[in-house]
Design a protein around this motif. Structure first.
Motif, PDB file in Angstrom:
ATOM      1  N   GLU A 140       0.842  -1.212   0.000  1.00 19.15           N
ATOM      2  CA  GLU A 140       0.000   0.000   0.000  1.00 19.15           C
ATOM      3  C   GLU A 140       0.873   1.256   0.000  1.00 19.15           C
ATOM      4  O   GLU A 140       0.587   2.237  -0.669  1.00 19.15           O
ATOM      5  CB  GLU A 140      -0.836   0.042   1.283  1.00 19.15           C
ATOM      6  N   MET A 141       1.932   1.193   0.774  1.00 21.11           N
ATOM      7  CA  MET A 141       2.832   2.345   0.897  1.00 21.11           C
ATOM      8  C   MET A 141       3.464   2.646  -0.461  1.00 21.11           C
ATOM      9  O   MET A 141       3.535   3.805  -0.880  1.00 21.11           O
ATOM     10  CB  MET A 141       3.904   1.994   1.940  1.00 21.11           C
ATOM     11  N   MET A 142       3.879   1.600  -1.180  1.00 18.25           N
ATOM     12  CA  MET A 142       4.499   1.795  -2.492  1.00 18.25           C
ATOM     13  C   MET A 142       3.488   2.385  -3.472  1.00 18.25           C
ATOM     14  O   MET A 142       3.802   3.307  -4.237  1.00 18.25           O
ATOM     15  CB  MET A 142       5.023   0.454  -3.068  1.00 18.25           C
ATOM     16  N   ALA A 143       2.251   1.844  -3.422  1.00 18.75           N
ATOM     17  CA  ALA A 143       1.220   2.327  -4.351  1.00 18.75           C
ATOM     18  C   ALA A 143       0.885   3.793  -4.049  1.00 18.75           C
ATOM     19  O   ALA A 143       0.739   4.616  -4.963  1.00 18.75           O
ATOM     20  CB  ALA A 143      -0.026   1.454  -4.235  1.00 18.75           C
ATOM     21  N   SER A 144       0.806   4.128  -2.759  1.00 18.19           N
ATOM     22  CA  SER A 144       0.487   5.515  -2.395  1.00 18.19           C
ATOM     23  C   SER A 144       1.611   6.458  -2.815  1.00 18.19           C
ATOM     24  O   SER A 144       1.373   7.607  -3.200  1.00 18.19           O
ATOM     25  CB  SER A 144       0.290   5.646  -0.886  1.00 18.19           C
ATOM     26  N   MET A 145       2.830   5.950  -2.735  1.00 22.94           N
ATOM     27  CA  MET A 145       3.977   6.778  -3.124  1.00 22.94           C
ATOM     28  C   MET A 145       3.881   7.117  -4.615  1.00 22.94           C
ATOM     29  O   MET A 145       4.123   8.249  -5.034  1.00 22.94           O
ATOM     30  CB  MET A 145       5.268   6.004  -2.844  1.00 22.94           C
ATOM     31  N   GLU A 146       3.487   6.120  -5.385  1.00 24.64           N
ATOM     32  CA  GLU A 146       3.323   6.308  -6.838  1.00 24.64           C
ATOM     33  C   GLU A 146       2.246   7.372  -7.108  1.00 24.64           C
ATOM     34  O   GLU A 146       2.399   8.253  -7.933  1.00 24.64           O
ATOM     35  CB  GLU A 146       2.923   4.962  -7.446  1.00 24.64           C
ATOM     36  N   LYS A 147       1.152   7.245  -6.356  1.00 19.91           N
ATOM     37  CA  LYS A 147       0.038   8.184  -6.530  1.00 19.91           C
ATOM     38  C   LYS A 147       0.484   9.608  -6.155  1.00 19.91           C
ATOM     39  O   LYS A 147       0.179  10.566  -6.850  1.00 19.91           O
ATOM     40  CB  LYS A 147      -1.143   7.737  -5.651  1.00 19.91           C
ATOM     41  N   ALA A 148       1.223   9.685  -5.050  1.00 15.00           N
ATOM     42  CA  ALA A 148       1.711  10.994  -4.601  1.00 15.00           C
ATOM     43  C   ALA A 148       2.567  11.641  -5.689  1.00 15.00           C
ATOM     44  O   ALA A 148       2.468  12.841  -5.958  1.00 15.00           O
ATOM     45  CB  ALA A 148       2.515  10.828  -3.317  1.00 15.00           C
ATOM     46  N   LYS A 149       3.373  10.805  -6.326  1.00 13.34           N
ATOM     47  CA  LYS A 149       4.257  11.303  -7.393  1.00 13.34           C
ATOM     48  C   LYS A 149       3.417  11.850  -8.544  1.00 13.34           C
ATOM     49  O   LYS A 149       3.658  12.956  -9.042  1.00 13.34           O
ATOM     50  CB  LYS A 149       5.117  10.145  -7.874  1.00 13.34           C
ATOM     51  N   GLN A 150       2.401  11.053  -8.920  1.00 17.90           N
ATOM     52  CA  GLN A 150       1.531  11.500 -10.027  1.00 17.90           C
ATOM     53  C   GLN A 150       0.832  12.809  -9.701  1.00 17.90           C
ATOM     54  O   GLN A 150       0.561  13.623 -10.572  1.00 17.90           O
ATOM     55  CB  GLN A 150       0.445  10.461 -10.293  1.00 17.90           C
ATOM     56  N   GLU A 151       0.507  12.998  -8.414  1.00 20.57           N
ATOM     57  CA  GLU A 151      -0.244  14.200  -8.045  1.00 20.57           C
ATOM     58  C   GLU A 151       0.669  15.393  -7.742  1.00 20.57           C
ATOM     59  O   GLU A 151       0.203  16.440  -7.320  1.00 20.57           O
ATOM     60  CB  GLU A 151      -1.178  13.881  -6.859  1.00 20.57           C
ATOM     61  N   SER A 193      -5.485  12.993  -3.320  1.00 22.25           N
ATOM     62  CA  SER A 193      -6.837  13.391  -3.722  1.00 22.25           C
ATOM     63  C   SER A 193      -7.925  12.552  -3.055  1.00 22.25           C
ATOM     64  O   SER A 193      -9.018  13.032  -2.825  1.00 22.25           O
ATOM     65  CB  SER A 193      -6.970  13.347  -5.239  1.00 22.25           C
ATOM     66  N   HIS A 194      -7.640  11.278  -2.741  1.00 24.37           N
ATOM     67  CA  HIS A 194      -8.703  10.454  -2.155  1.00 24.37           C
ATOM     68  C   HIS A 194      -8.720  10.539  -0.625  1.00 24.37           C
ATOM     69  O   HIS A 194      -9.498   9.862   0.023  1.00 24.37           O
ATOM     70  CB  HIS A 194      -8.571   9.004  -2.622  1.00 24.37           C
ATOM     71  N   LYS A 195      -7.826  11.333  -0.046  1.00 25.40           N
ATOM     72  CA  LYS A 195      -7.746  11.365   1.425  1.00 25.40           C
ATOM     73  C   LYS A 195      -7.673  12.790   1.895  1.00 25.40           C
ATOM     74  O   LYS A 195      -6.594  13.308   2.191  1.00 25.40           O
ATOM     75  CB  LYS A 195      -6.443  10.678   1.860  1.00 25.40           C
ATOM     76  N   SER A 196      -8.809  13.499   1.940  1.00 29.52           N
ATOM     77  CA  SER A 196      -8.687  14.901   2.332  1.00 29.52           C
ATOM     78  C   SER A 196      -8.406  14.997   3.831  1.00 29.52           C
ATOM     79  O   SER A 196      -8.911  14.204   4.626  1.00 29.52           O
ATOM     80  CB  SER A 196      -9.930  15.684   1.909  1.00 29.52           C
ATOM     81  N   VAL A 197      -7.555  15.914   4.169  1.00 30.66           N
ATOM     82  CA  VAL A 197      -7.138  16.101   5.565  1.00 30.66           C
ATOM     83  C   VAL A 197      -7.467  17.548   5.946  1.00 30.66           C
ATOM     84  O   VAL A 197      -7.043  18.464   5.244  1.00 30.66           O
ATOM     85  CB  VAL A 197      -5.608  15.865   5.712  1.00 30.66           C
ATOM     86  N   PRO A 198      -8.241  17.767   7.039  1.00 30.49           N
ATOM     87  CA  PRO A 198      -8.593  19.147   7.401  1.00 30.49           C
ATOM     88  C   PRO A 198      -7.341  20.015   7.533  1.00 30.49           C
ATOM     89  O   PRO A 198      -6.388  19.622   8.195  1.00 30.49           O
ATOM     90  CB  PRO A 198      -9.289  19.000   8.758  1.00 30.49           C
TER      91      PRO A 198
END
Ligand SMILES: O=C1C[C@@](O)(C(=O)O)C[C@@H](O)[C@@H]1O
Length: 527
Positions: free
Chosen positions: A20-31, A204-209
């Protein structure tokens, strides 16, 4: 405009598994992130080699953090092992809590590292610490010998963020600061102006106040272009999340080469806000619900139209003396949008005339707040007969007497049909997101109106407008008023003409922006 290419844009990754951490890292990079914080304490791992594999295969520069207080009961030994391992692998940053950072631990970590930097962090709970308390904490953190220090603090009000800008400007060591919670958003959006070398965003899928999304950092605010000279503008409102102002003003500033940023300002007490943010950098403001009337009292001078209306939706800080000057751009925006729509119909029907098409008409207004007041005065100035409905009847009466109109009890709104061809303007929040199934006037009563206007612009096509269109009325969307009032503001903010064609071109994206990645790309291509 300068380009701060070295700004770090970071997101925190808390995941249960390495995958999950690797996949999220990829997503973070894309964003658009160029740094991630890997919270090792959130991971379930049976052997430290898994952590090693994760860090070695990172696809972005990383901060390895391990908060023992948040962790899954890993021992002190594991904790130190993880941090040392991260240094051996050559991770860019290792972060430790100030409470854990004893001299021995720091010495051990310093010995192990080659190029890695050590961040020492502290979390300040309890809101609104005085400058001295903050200053002392920063000195203590600096004293540890850390390469960078990080301070997260809870804020109860937007005014609590101001000391953060102060310490950012004065700190000797690279400093990362985050004001946690909805009212802390500007700590990230304005941080780079005051020298922050890193900002935090959310996936984008995890909004944080209190955190902007990574996408908005890259696409809307473009924080990497921010300089100490960037002028700050924003919308003072509560709620503020619905405002499309940032989506309109930021691209418009860039389009015209103006060095400004426009941010949401979630303000509870407008007087206090202007007292605290009184420096010349805070150059101009849009004023939204519920502050438009109180804003008048915060200004040093008020334009006669705004004074007469009793509501201000635009404030600029006059550069020559720092005085706050209030204006109202809502009035012309709304009335001219209604007039243009009526004129268009008249031209189509061969009935063009120079007089205002509103003159002599019965103008039914719902809502007697700041926007309602602007519309009532506008309608009256064009010679309309104004009838006002408002839940609070006393307010309706007060406004009616100010525009020589009539106030009627709210219960009569749905049965009010004295004549054909009237104009209906909704200036209440009924029908606004999230309560989009509501409407101030039922469909059966809409037949008496030639034109229906709704000041609500989220959603663009409110239930009121949909039903009015179904029965053949001319409809004017709040988006039209929103764009027109923003055009007026842009001129006051920058002293230059607003790029109207450009602003109109990007406005259709309002509804989907930040929801759908493709829309964002389209928006970018437009620029
Ligand atoms: O009413 C509005 C809308 C607004 O508050 C916003 O949502 O961005 C901005 C104000 O200037 C304007 O008068």
């Amino acid at each position: 405009m300068g380009f701060k290419s070295d700004l770090l844009i970071c997101t925190t990754l808390e995941c249960e598994t390495k995958e999950e951490m690797m996949a999220s890292m990829e997503k973070a990079k894309q964003e658009g992130a160029n740094l991630v914080e890997l919270c090792i304490h959130s991971l379930s791992f049976s052997h430290i080699s898994e952590v090693e594999e994760l860090i070695s295969h990172r696809s972005l520069p990383s901060i390895v953090s391990f908060s023992r207080s948040k962790g899954k009961l890993q021992s002190k030994k594991t904790w130190l092992q993880v941090l040392k391992l991260a240094l051996e692998v050559g991770v860019e940053f290792v972060e430790i809590d100030f409470e854990e950072a004893t001299d021995d631990v720091i010495a051990e970590l310093m010995n192990k590292r080659s190029n890695s930097k050590i961040i020492i962090s502290s979390y300040l709970n309890g809101g609104n610490p005085c400058k001295e308390k903050l200053g002392n904490l920063i000195i203590q953190l600096q004293f540890t010998g850390a390469d960078a220090i990080k301070l997260d603090m809870d804020v109860a009000y937007i005014t609590d963020v101001a000391p953060i800008f102060h310490i950012l400007t004065h700190c000797q060591v690279p400093l990362i600061t985050k004001a946690v919670g909805d009212r802390g958003l500007i700590s990230q959006l304005l941080g780079p102006k005051y020298g922050a070398f890193a900002v935090w965003g959310s996936l984008s899928h995890k909004s944080v106040p209190g955190l902007p999304s990574l996408l908005s950092i890259k696409q809307v605010y473009k924080l990497e272009y921010m300089t100490p000279d960037t002028k700050v503008f924003g919308v003072v409102s509560n709620p503020v999340g619905h405002s499309k102002g940032p989506l309109l003003h930021n691209p418009a500033f860039r389009h015209t080469g103006y060095d400004g940023i426009y941010v949401p300002l979630l303000v509870d007490n407008i007087k206090e806000f202007f007292r605290v943010y009184s420096c010349s950098d805070f150059a101009g403001f849009s004023v939204g619900i519920p502050h438009k009337e109180a804003a008048l009292g915060c200004c040093d001078e008020v334009h006669p139209l705004a004074k007469c209306i009793g509501a201000v939706n635009t404030i600029i800080r006059r550069p020559r003396d720092g005085k706050l000057i209030g204006y109202n751009t809502d009035c012309e925006a709304c009335i001219s949008a209604i007039e243009d729509a009526l004129r268009e119909r008249r031209i189509t029907n061969g009935q063009a005339s120079h007089a205002s098409p509103i003159a002599g008409k019965l103008f039914v207004l719902v809502g007697a707040g700041g926007a309602g007041r602007a519309i009532a005065f506008g309608a009256k100035s064009r010679g309309a007969r104004v009838v006002i409905f408002n839940r609070n009847f006393e307010r309706a009466k007060a406004l009616a007497s100010a525009v020589s109109g009539e106030a009627l009890p709210y219960e009569y709104l749905n049965t009010y049909r004295p004549e054909k061809g009237m104009i209906l303007a909704n200036a209440s929040a009924v029908g606004m997101q999230p309560k989009i199934d509501q409407t101030p006037v039922c469909k059966e009563s809409l037949g008496s109106y030639e034109l229906v206007f709704d000041a609500v612009y989220t959603p663009r096509n409110t239930r009121l407008l949909q039903e009015a269109a179904e029965i053949g009325a001319i409809v004017v969307s709040g988006v039209e008023m929103f764009i027109r009032q923003a055009l007026g503001q842009f001129k006051l903010f920058t002293g230059g003409l607003a790029p109207e064609e450009f602003m109109r071109k990007i406005s259709p994206k309002f509804n989907s922006f930040l929801i759908n990645d493709n829309e964002i790309r389209t928006q970018l291509e437009l620029r």
